[in-house]
Motif scaffolding. Structure first.
Motif, short mmCIF file in Angstrom:
data_model
loop_
_atom_site.label_atom_id
_atom_site.label_comp_id
_atom_site.label_asym_id
_atom_site.label_seq_id
_atom_site.Cartn_x
_atom_site.Cartn_y
_atom_site.Cartn_z
N GLU A 11 0.94 -0.99 0.13
CA GLU A 11 -0.16 0.38 0.20
C GLU A 11 0.81 1.32 -0.44
OE1 GLU A 11 -2.86 0.90 -0.29
OE2 GLU A 11 -3.65 -1.49 -0.14
N PHE A 12 2.07 1.61 0.65
CA PHE A 12 2.81 2.29 0.43
C PHE A 12 3.57 2.71 -0.96
CE2 PHE A 12 7.16 3.69 0.98
CZ PHE A 12 6.57 4.97 0.88
N ALA A 13 3.97 1.93 -1.80
CA ALA A 13 4.53 1.56 -2.40
C ALA A 13 3.70 2.29 -3.35
CB ALA A 13 5.03 0.17 -3.39
N ASN A 14 2.11 1.39 -3.35
CA ASN A 14 1.38 2.14 -4.11
C ASN A 14 1.45 3.76 -3.94
OD1 ASN A 14 -0.95 2.36 -6.19
ND2 ASN A 14 -2.06 1.51 -4.87
N GLN A 15 1.43 4.58 -3.21
CA GLN A 15 0.63 5.43 -2.10
C GLN A 15 2.11 6.14 -3.21
OE1 GLN A 15 -1.54 7.55 -2.08
NE2 GLN A 15 -2.75 5.38 -1.60
N TYR A 16 3.21 6.23 -3.05
CA TYR A 16 4.59 6.62 -3.64
C TYR A 16 4.16 6.92 -4.25
CZ TYR A 16 9.81 7.00 -3.99
OH TYR A 16 11.11 7.29 -5.04
N PHE A 17 4.31 5.69 -5.43
CA PHE A 17 4.88 5.59 -7.12
C PHE A 17 3.59 6.78 -7.48
CE2 PHE A 17 6.02 0.86 -6.65
CZ PHE A 17 7.15 1.33 -6.94
N GLN A 18 2.75 6.85 -7.10
CA GLN A 18 1.40 7.71 -7.13
C GLN A 18 2.04 9.22 -7.47
OE1 GLN A 18 -3.06 6.70 -7.13
NE2 GLN A 18 -2.45 5.31 -5.23
N ASN A 19 2.38 8.94 -6.09
CA ASN A 19 2.61 10.76 -5.65
C ASN A 19 4.19 11.04 -6.33
OD1 ASN A 19 1.28 11.12 -3.77
ND2 ASN A 19 2.50 10.14 -2.03
N ILE A 20 5.06 9.67 -6.56
CA ILE A 20 6.03 10.40 -7.92
C ILE A 20 5.69 10.72 -9.12
CG2 ILE A 20 7.45 9.43 -9.22
CD1 ILE A 20 8.79 9.85 -6.18
N THR B 89 -9.18 8.95 -15.21
CA THR B 89 -8.59 7.34 -15.51
C THR B 89 -6.98 7.14 -14.53
OG1 THR B 89 -9.80 6.86 -17.19
CG2 THR B 89 -8.30 5.12 -16.94
N ILE B 90 -6.48 7.42 -14.63
CA ILE B 90 -5.40 7.61 -14.18
C ILE B 90 -5.37 7.50 -12.16
CG2 ILE B 90 -2.70 8.93 -13.15
CD1 ILE B 90 -3.37 10.32 -16.25
N LYS B 91 -6.04 8.36 -11.55
CA LYS B 91 -6.36 8.33 -10.50
C LYS B 91 -7.22 7.05 -10.15
CE LYS B 91 -6.19 13.33 -9.96
NZ LYS B 91 -6.52 14.21 -9.51
N LYS B 92 -8.30 7.03 -10.80
CA LYS B 92 -9.42 5.51 -10.74
C LYS B 92 -8.22 3.87 -10.44
CE LYS B 92 -13.16 2.84 -12.11
NZ LYS B 92 -14.75 3.52 -12.30
N PHE B 93 -7.07 3.95 -11.82
CA PHE B 93 -6.18 2.78 -11.69
C PHE B 93 -5.20 3.36 -11.08
CE2 PHE B 93 -9.62 2.08 -14.52
CZ PHE B 93 -9.96 0.77 -15.26
N GLN B 94 -5.11 4.09 -10.09
CA GLN B 94 -3.74 4.71 -9.50
C GLN B 94 -2.68 4.21 -9.82
OE1 GLN B 94 -4.69 1.85 -6.20
NE2 GLN B 94 -6.99 2.49 -5.28
N LEU B 95 -2.57 4.29 -11.08
CA LEU B 95 -1.48 4.42 -11.95
C LEU B 95 0.23 4.84 -11.05
CD1 LEU B 95 -3.06 4.90 -15.87
CD2 LEU B 95 -2.67 2.56 -14.11
N GLY B 96 1.11 4.88 -11.75
CA GLY B 96 2.02 5.77 -11.22
C GLY B 96 3.58 5.52 -11.83
N TYR B 97 4.43 6.02 -11.24
CA TYR B 97 6.00 5.76 -12.01
C TYR B 97 6.95 5.36 -10.63
CZ TYR B 97 10.30 7.25 -14.72
OH TYR B 97 11.01 7.60 -15.06
N CYS B 98 7.92 4.70 -11.05
CA CYS B 98 9.01 4.93 -10.11
C CYS B 98 10.32 5.55 -10.42
CB CYS B 98 9.70 3.00 -10.37
SG CYS B 98 10.85 2.76 -8.98
N LEU B 99 10.93 6.10 -9.66
CA LEU B 99 12.17 6.65 -10.44
C LEU B 99 13.30 6.03 -11.51
CD1 LEU B 99 12.18 9.26 -7.49
CD2 LEU B 99 11.95 10.30 -10.15
N ASP B 100 14.15 6.82 -12.08
CA ASP B 100 14.80 6.17 -12.62
C ASP B 100 16.10 5.94 -11.90
OD1 ASP B 100 16.62 4.52 -14.46
OD2 ASP B 100 16.80 6.28 -16.24
#
Length: 652
Positions: free
Chosen positions: A118-127, A151-162
Motif C-alpha cells: 500500500e505504501f509503494a502504491n501511494q509512493y508511485f502515484q505521488n512520484i 482514469t489515471i487516478k482511478k486505476f492508481q497508476l504511478g511511476y518509479c524513479l529512474d
C-alpha cells in the motif's frame, strides 16, 4: 479468525440503510427505503431496504439478505472481508480468536506485506503526479496513451524513479523493513546493497477482488533491449500470478450486472476499454490463462468473451485458453479485432457506441471461431481438414454438460459438412479415453431430434413446496400472534351418533401449527424448509418471540435469502403503490387464523391424496390375489379427504 464478540458487535452496530446507501441511491418510502436495483438495469425501483427488519430485497433479481449478504453479493467479499469492511466503517476493533505463535507470525507477516504494498502504491502515484521526472516521463506516457486524469487516478497508476534505490531508501526511511520490501519483490537485495526492482518504469498496481494491492506490473519506457518490456512482481505470499486478474476489482460489479466478462491480454487494454464505457473487462496480465483465473471470473458470471488482437499467429498461440474455459463449464465467445488493431488502439479510435456494436456483432461462438480461423488453410487439404474437425470435437469434449456437447456437435456438423454420427462416434472415443462419462447420444450415434409440442406448455406448480413455504411464512410473520382458531372435533349427539362440531380454541400461531403437525406426524419434504421450521419453532418455544436480526446472522446465506424473500413479500405492495392505482390488496394480517387453518387443511389433503395415489399404484403393481384390504384403506382415505375438502371449502 475473527472472534464471535466482534461479529456480534458488527451486526449490532451496522445499519443496513446506512451501508447500502453507500452503494445505492435510496429514497424514503413509508417505513422503508427504495431504489433502483444495483444488480440489473431497470427504470422503476424494485430494490427495498427495511430498517426495522435490517434486511434488503431486490425483487428484480430475487436476491436479498442482511447487510453482510449485500456486501458478499455486490462487492463479492468473502464473509471475513465483509465483517472487516463493516468493522472499519463503524470503527470497531477486530478481536482475533486465539492463534498459535506460528499462525500469528504468518498473519503479521502477511499484513506487513500488505502495508508495504500500500505504501509503494501511494509512493508511485505521488512520484507520477508531483515529481518533475514523474510528470515529464510517466505522466506524459499515460497522456499519450489517451488516459484522462480521472482514469489515471482511478486505476492508481504511478511511476518509479529512474534511480537505483530511490523507492527502497524512502520506504526504509519511513520505517518499513527491508525484509518485507524484499518479500513483496519491490526491492532486490544483493549482499549489503539493495535496488528498486521497477526502476524507471510506469506502474500498474494489481488489486485483489476486495481492492487490496497484491503486486505490480511495470512497463519500461526506454529502448533497452536487454530489459523486459513488462515486468511483474515475483511470486510471493500475496501475489500469485496464476490466481489474479488485472482489473477484477474495478470490473466485478459490471461483470455481474452485464452477466459477461471481456478477457484481454494487457493492462492498457483493460484501462482503455474501461475509459470508453466497457467496464466488464479484465486481463490475464500477459500470461497464459489459468484455471484459477477462470474460476475467479466464474464467481461473477458464466459467460466469457475473449478479445484477440488482429494477429493470426498470436491467436493460434493463445487458443488453448478456450479449452480451459470450456472445462470449467463456462460459455465462451471470441471476438477478433481488425488486422493491426488491439483492444487499446481500437477503443481509442472509436466511440463507445461503435465499440459496443463491434463487440456485439463480431463475437463468435468458439466453434464458429475455430472454423473461421483454420478452415481456409484446411479446406483443400483432407488431412488438415480432418485434423481441424478432430480438434473441434476435442474442444467439445471438454464441456461438462452433455446437452451442450450435443448441441455443439450439431453445429460442428453443419459448419464442417460432416455427418453427426461420425462426430458423435469421435466424441465418444475421446470421452472414453479420458475416462469421462459417455452420453447415450454418443453411444448410439443417433442425431439429436427436437420434437416441437404444438400444444401450450403447462407449468406444473409444486403444491407441496408452496404449502411448506406458506407455513414458514406464517411462522416468520405471525408466529407470536394469538388468535382464535376454529377446529372441528368429533362429538356424540343426542342420538348417540358421532358428528363433527366446531370448537373455538385460543392459541399462538406457532403453537397451533406445531401441535397440528405433531398430531399428524408431518415432516417437511424440503430440506431448507425443514431446517427453518425446526429453528423457528425452537426459538419461539424457548423465547416466545423471534429476534429476526439474530436469526438472519445465524443461518447460512441460502436460507437467509429465502427468509428475506418471505419477510419482504408484502413490501412489494408498497413498492408498486397499487392502492394509488385503485388496486386494493388484502394483507395477510387481516385474516391470520383463516390462513393458518387453510394452509394446514390443504397440507393434510395433499398428503392424503399422495397416500391414495401410493396405495392405488400398489394395487396395480401387486401380485396379491386379494387386494381388498388396500381398497378398504383407499376408501377410508377418500372419506377423510372429502371431510377435509368440505372443511377447506368452508374455511376458504
Amino acid at each position: 479468525m475473527i472472534s464471535k464478540n466482534t461479529i456480534d458487535q458488527v451486526f449490532e452496530t451496522a445499519r443496513v440503510e446506512e451501508v447500502l446507501g453507500d452503494f445505492v441511491q435510496l429514497k424514503k418510502s413509508g417505513s422503508n427505503f427504495k431504489g433502483l436495483s444495483p444488480f440489473t438495469d431497470e427504470r422503476s425501483p424494485s430494490f427495498m431496504v427495511s430498517p426495522v427488519k435490517q434486511i434488503w430485497k431486490d425483487f428484480s433479481s430475487g436476491k436479498g439478505g442482511n447487510v453482510v449478504a449485500f456486501l458478499m453479493e455486490h462487492e463479492h467479499f468473502t464473509y471475513p472481508e465483509a465483517i472487516k469492511y463493516l468493522a472499519k466503517k463503524y470503527n470497531i476493533e477486530i478481536e482475533e480468536t486465539e492463534q498459535s505463535d506460528e499462525q500469528k507470525q504468518q498473519a503479521d507477516e502477511r499484513e506487513s506485506m500488505y502495508l508495504v504494498s500500500e505504501f509503494a502504491n501511494q509512493y508511485f502515484q505521488n512520484i507520477l503526479l508531483k515529481s518533475e521526472q514523474g510528470k515529464a516521463i510517466g505522466l506524459s506516457y499515460f497522456k499519450e496513451r489517451g488516459f484522462t486524469d480521472e482514469t489515471i487516478k482511478k486505476f492508481q497508476l504511478g511511476y518509479c524513479l529512474d534511480e537505483w534505490d530511490a523507492f527502497t531508501s524512502e520506504a526504509i526511511r519511513k520505517g518499513y523493513k527491508l525484509e518485507y520490501l524484499e518479500k513483496t519483490g519491490l526491492s532486490i537485495v544483493k549482499g549489503e546493497k539493495q535496488f528498486d526492482r521497477f526502476k524507471g518504469r510506469v506502474m500498474f498496481p494489481i488489486h485483489s477482488m476486495s481492492g487490496r494491492v497484491l503486486g505490480f506490473g511495470g512497463r519500461i519506457l526506454t529502448n533497452d533491449k536487454k530489459a523486459a518490456k513488462y515486468l511483474n512482481s515475483p511470486e510471493s505470499e500475496l501475489y500469485h500470478k496464476s490466481k489474479v486478474l488485472y482489473g477484477i476489482y474495478y470490473a466485478k460489479q459490471a461483470i455481474a450486472k452485464e452477466d459477461n466478462c471481456y478477457l484481454v491480454e494487457g493492462y492498457t487494454d483493460v484501462i482503455q476499454l474501461h475509459q470508453n464505457g466497457i467496464e466488464n473487462v479484465v486481463s490475464s496480465s500477459g500470461t497464459s490463462l489459468t484455471s484459477e483465473q477462470i474460476r475467479l471470473i466464474n464467481r461473477l458470471t458464466t459467460n466469457i468473451t475473449v478479445l484477440y488482437d488482429g494477429d493470426a499467429a498470436g491467436i493460434r498461440a493463445s487458443i488453448r485458453g478456450i479449452d480451459l474455459i470450456l472445462e470449467q463449464g463456462m460459455n465462451v465467445k471470441v471476438c477478433v479485432f481488425p488486422d493491426g488493431e488491439d483492444p487499446d488502439s481500437f477503443a481509442r479510435k472509436n466511440s463507445q457506441a461503435d465499440l459496443q456494436n463491434y463487440l456485439n456483432e463480431n463475437a463468435k461462438d468458439f466453434i464458429e471461431f475455430k472454423a473461421s480461423l483454420l478452415y481456409e488453410d484446411a479446406k483443400n487439404d483432407p488431412v488438415k481438414r480432418a485434423n481441424l474437425i478432430q480438434d473441434m470435437v476435442s474442444s467439445i469434449s471438454k464441456i461438462p454438460n452433455q446437452i451442450q456437447q450435443e448441441v455443439y456437435i450439431q453445429e460442428c456438423s453443419r459448419i464442417m459438412d460432416i455427418s453427426e454420427s461420425v462426430l458423435f462416434s469421435t466424441l465418444s472415443q475421446i470421452l472414453a479415453k479420458a475416462g469421462k462419462p459417455v452420453s447415450k447420444q454418443s453411444q448410439t450415434t443417433k442425431p439429436l431430434e427436437v420434437v416441437r409440442d404444438t400444444e401450450t406448455t403447462k407449468v406444473k406448480v409444486d403444491e407441496l413446496f408452496e404449502l411448506e413455504r406458506k407455513i414458514i411464512s406464517l411462522l416468520l410473520l405471525y408466529g407470536t400472534v394469538e388468535e382464535e382458531f376454529e377446529d372441528m372435533v368429533w362429538k356424540e349427539n343426542k342420538n348417540g351418533d358421532l358428528v363433527l362440531e366446531p370448537e373455538i380454541q385460543k392459541a399462538k400461531v406457532f403453537e397451533k401449527i406445531y401441535l397440528d403437525l405433531q398430531e399428524d406426524e408431518i415432516a417437511f419434504a424440503n430440506d431448507d424448509f425443514r431446517k427453518l421450521y425446526l429453528l423457528l419453532v425452537a426459538k419461539l418455544n424457548e423465547k416466545g418471540n423471534l429476534e429476526l436480526d439474530v436469526i438472519m446472522n445465524e443461518i447460512e446465506p441460502e436460507l437467509s435469502s429465502l427468509v428475506t424473500t418471505i419477510l419482504m413479500e408484502e413490501e412489494q405492495y408498497v413498492l408498486h403503490d397499487w392502492e394509488r392505482m385503485e388496486i386494493m390488496v388484502k394483507t395477510k394480517d387481516k385474516s391470520v387464523a383463516r390462513l393458518v387453518n387453510e394452509t394446514i387443511l390443504a397440507l393434510r389433503r395433499f398428503l392424503i391424496t399422495q397416500k391414495i395415489d401410493e396405495l392405488s399404484k400398489k394395487i396395480n403393481d401387486s401380485e396379491e390375489e386379494d387386494p381388498r384390504k388396500r381398497l378398504e384403506d383407499i376408501m377410508d382415505y377418500q372419506s377423510l379427504k372429502r371431510i377435509l375438502s368440505n372443511r377447506l371449502n368452508r374455511v376458504m
